[in-house]
Motif scaffolding. Structure first.
Motif, PDB file in Angstrom:
ATOM      1  N   HIS A  92     -11.414  -7.208   2.316  1.00  0.00           N
ATOM      2  CA  HIS A  92     -10.929  -7.945   1.156  1.00  0.00           C
ATOM      3  C   HIS A  92      -9.451  -8.347   1.268  1.00  0.00           C
ATOM      4  O   HIS A  92      -8.872  -8.835   0.298  1.00  0.00           O
ATOM      5  CB  HIS A  92     -11.138  -7.130  -0.127  1.00  0.00           C
ATOM      6  N   GLN A  93      -8.844  -8.144   2.426  1.00  0.00           N
ATOM      7  CA  GLN A  93      -7.462  -8.564   2.682  1.00  0.00           C
ATOM      8  C   GLN A  93      -6.466  -8.027   1.649  1.00  0.00           C
ATOM      9  O   GLN A  93      -5.485  -8.684   1.318  1.00  0.00           O
ATOM     10  CB  GLN A  93      -7.366 -10.095   2.751  1.00  0.00           C
TER      11      GLN A  93
ATOM     12  N   VAL B 297       1.134  -5.449  -0.436  1.00  0.00           N
ATOM     13  CA  VAL B 297      -0.129  -5.485  -1.185  1.00  0.00           C
ATOM     14  C   VAL B 297      -0.412  -6.943  -1.507  1.00  0.00           C
ATOM     15  O   VAL B 297       0.066  -7.493  -2.511  1.00  0.00           O
ATOM     16  CB  VAL B 297      -0.049  -4.640  -2.462  1.00  0.00           C
ATOM     17  N   ALA B 298      -1.189  -7.597  -0.643  1.00  0.00           N
ATOM     18  CA  ALA B 298      -1.438  -9.027  -0.775  1.00  0.00           C
ATOM     19  C   ALA B 298      -2.231  -9.363  -2.027  1.00  0.00           C
ATOM     20  O   ALA B 298      -2.161 -10.487  -2.531  1.00  0.00           O
ATOM     21  CB  ALA B 298      -2.174  -9.540   0.461  1.00  0.00           C
ATOM     22  N   SER B 299      -2.979  -8.404  -2.552  1.00  0.00           N
ATOM     23  CA  SER B 299      -3.809  -8.659  -3.736  1.00  0.00           C
ATOM     24  C   SER B 299      -3.011  -8.655  -5.033  1.00  0.00           C
ATOM     25  O   SER B 299      -3.556  -8.980  -6.092  1.00  0.00           O
ATOM     26  CB  SER B 299      -4.933  -7.629  -3.822  1.00  0.00           C
ATOM     27  N   LEU B 300      -1.720  -8.292  -4.976  1.00  0.00           N
ATOM     28  CA  LEU B 300      -0.876  -8.280  -6.172  1.00  0.00           C
ATOM     29  C   LEU B 300       0.141  -9.419  -6.128  1.00  0.00           C
ATOM     30  O   LEU B 300       0.628  -9.785  -5.056  1.00  0.00           O
ATOM     31  CB  LEU B 300      -0.137  -6.947  -6.294  1.00  0.00           C
ATOM     32  N   VAL B 301       0.457  -9.949  -7.289  1.00  0.00           N
ATOM     33  CA  VAL B 301       1.437 -11.032  -7.372  1.00  0.00           C
ATOM     34  C   VAL B 301       2.774 -10.571  -6.793  1.00  0.00           C
ATOM     35  O   VAL B 301       3.256  -9.468  -7.098  1.00  0.00           O
ATOM     36  CB  VAL B 301       1.621 -11.480  -8.842  1.00  0.00           C
TER      37      VAL B 301
ATOM     38  N   PRO C 145     -13.697 -12.280   6.171  1.00  0.00           N
ATOM     39  CA  PRO C 145     -13.405 -11.446   4.996  1.00  0.00           C
ATOM     40  C   PRO C 145     -14.142 -11.949   3.758  1.00  0.00           C
ATOM     41  O   PRO C 145     -14.490 -13.135   3.642  1.00  0.00           O
ATOM     42  CB  PRO C 145     -11.886 -11.611   4.830  1.00  0.00           C
ATOM     43  N   VAL C 146     -14.350 -11.041   2.823  1.00  0.00           N
ATOM     44  CA  VAL C 146     -14.995 -11.380   1.565  1.00  0.00           C
ATOM     45  C   VAL C 146     -14.047 -12.196   0.694  1.00  0.00           C
ATOM     46  O   VAL C 146     -14.458 -13.123  -0.008  1.00  0.00           O
ATOM     47  CB  VAL C 146     -15.442 -10.106   0.819  1.00  0.00           C
TER      48      VAL C 146
END
Length: 242
Positions: free
Chosen positions: A140-141, A166-170, A235-236
């Motif tokens: 999920h990168q 943390v690429a999933s956070l702004v 990746p998903v």
């Protein structure tokens, strides 16, 4: 985000699109052993993949205190708790353009324990950061890690990780070093044996060794047909942060 596989176009040996590793290393790319130039020199325009098959002669982990963390990593194909000797191994490298149009290479490593474990990553170029590629970890990168590339005097490739974001956070905040691991990789071609060799160690400043493996593999370069890059290696989710 929905990821749609796009079949890369096939072109002759010369291609207008350089691989992300060639772009990062620049002139130093020519110092790599010819077999490593072949392995890391193709792009999405070439219509080929690199599939490695071999064995990890030793896979080890650090303190037992890390086992819960390593187990948690299996949910996103990042870490695993198993150890072993002479473990069958494969690595799948496909080059493609991701949903943001970035030149991308998959690194899907499979370790054939009693229960197979995968360690997935997708790498993209890091504009404005010479000698570096950006590595998105897992299915999920969620994590993005800068990787510094170098070439040894004998033509091997060395890679060392930088900050974890943390690429999933702004804003892609940087994780404290104490909560992450530093990865060091050395890959080279063993001419006498006619195969690639690899050594990887992931360490933490507090607990020391987190995960390590070393072994060998041979490589094949199959064509990527009209079906494009297999969905199971992509990746998903994708993120542009990092």
């Amino acid at each position: 985000m929905t990821i749609t596989a796009v079949a890369p176009s096939v072109c002759p040996a010369a291609t207008r699109t350089r691989s992300i590793f060639h772009a990062a290393l620049g002139k130093d790319f020519d110092r790599l052993h010819p077999e490593l130039q072949r392995r890391f020199g193709f792009s999405s325009a070439d219509g080929i993949a690199c599939i490695g098959t071999g064995r990890m002669e030793r896979i080890e982990r650090g303190s037992r205190l890390l086992v819960p963390l390593l187990w948690a990593g299996t949910r996103r194909n990042i870490l695993f708790p198993e150890q072993g000797r002479e473990v069958p191994f494969t690595i799948a490298n496909y080059a493609y353009r991701d949903g943001y149009g970035r030149e991308t290479v998959t690194f899907v490593r499979t370790f054939q324990f009693t229960r197979p474990r995968r360690f997935d990553a997708t790498m993209v170029a890091a504009p404005g950061r010479p000698g570096t590629v950006l590595d998105y970890l897992g299915t999920h990168q969620h994590l993005a890690v800068g990787l510094r590339l170098g070439v040894t005097p004998r033509g091997g490739l060395v890679i060392s990780s930088e900050a974890h974001r943390v690429a999933s956070l702004v804003g892609a905040p940087v994780l404290p070093e104490l909560l992450t691991g530093r990865a060091d990789l050395h890959e080279w071609f063993d001419e006498e044996a006619g195969r690639f060799r690899i050594r990887v160690r992931v360490t933490n400043p507090v607990v020391g060794l987190v995960l390590g493996y070393q072994g060998w593999f041979t490589a094949e370069y199959p064509r990527v047909g009209a079906e494009g890059v297999p969905r199971h290696v992509r990746p998903v989710r994708e993120y542009v942060r990092g």
